[in-house]
Design a protein around this motif. Sequence first.
Motif: not given
Ligand SMILES: N[C@@H](CCC(=O)N[C@@H](CS)C(=O)NCC(=O)O)C(=O)O
Length: 285
Positions: A28-30, A57-58, A70-71, A83-84, A117, A120, A124, A139, A170
Amino acid sequence: MVQLVDGDIKTREVLGWKGVHVLHFMGSSCSQKLRIFLDLKKIPWQSHPIDLPGYENMQPWFLGINPRGLVPVLVDNGAVHIESNDIIQYLEKKFPTPKLIPVGHENEVAALLKHEDDLHLDLRTLSFRFVFALPGPPKPAVALESYAANGTGTVGGAKDHEKDVQIEFWQRAAKEGFTEERARASARKFRDEFEKLDRTLATQPHLMGDDLSVLDIAWFIYEHRLTLAGYPFARLHPHVHAWAEKLRAMPEFAKEVGQLRHSPEQLEAVRRAQAGKTLEAVVGF
Ligand SMILES: N[C@@H](CCC(=O)N[C@@H](CS)C(=O)NCC(=O)O)C(=O)O
């Protein structure tokens, strides 16, 4: 700053966690951005990997910690931060050295990170189209149903809409894929941003001046992912390319960016998906 309040959190065990804990995912980029920051700061942390490709995460446990699903998530002595960029700004205050946000520029950096952000979902789109290139919907419906149904749905005690934005993203991806039109629009946004950054980096070594800052980490992560997607940095933004190459050589960055490994099946899927359909061909750069 997004620190959750007691009523937002259903997975109560995290309230008792001592020290610095990070829930994250390798690719994950964040999460990468946060891990580079932690490494540069030499902050010791306990790792809790969350399996995004397995939709962990779901599921209720994770949504009970971050209602947005979200991570990354930081749990610092039982206080949950999401929030990163907010996590990074919080840790910068708590662990002030080495400085990664220049003193007196905190508000400016906060605004610039917010701007980063905001792109983002564009990252993706390009990641899923050109890097991950999954053969089917990213998903499945059952995971999205669990996503919608679990967690408190509140952040800071107030109804939160970020999860709806994610679910809509998604669902649309399942319906129409990551279309050329969307890929083009997202790539154009990055081209505008990187043109500006290229002008900045023509006159100074880092984005905030002489010293490395969180902005370098954040934009490096975008540069790296887009490079994997086939974005032609060396040709379009030579100063950005040179800056990123220097960062890539630093151990804290090298450790991270060497980690995005693909299985042979994924690489095959990428080759199939990209036959005549590279980012350059699709977006026309
Ligand atoms: N604004 C959030 C964005 C976090 C985000 O979108 N994280 C992605 C991974 S980079 C995630 O958890 N995606 C969930 C998924 O792919 O199901 C942050 O900066 O933390």
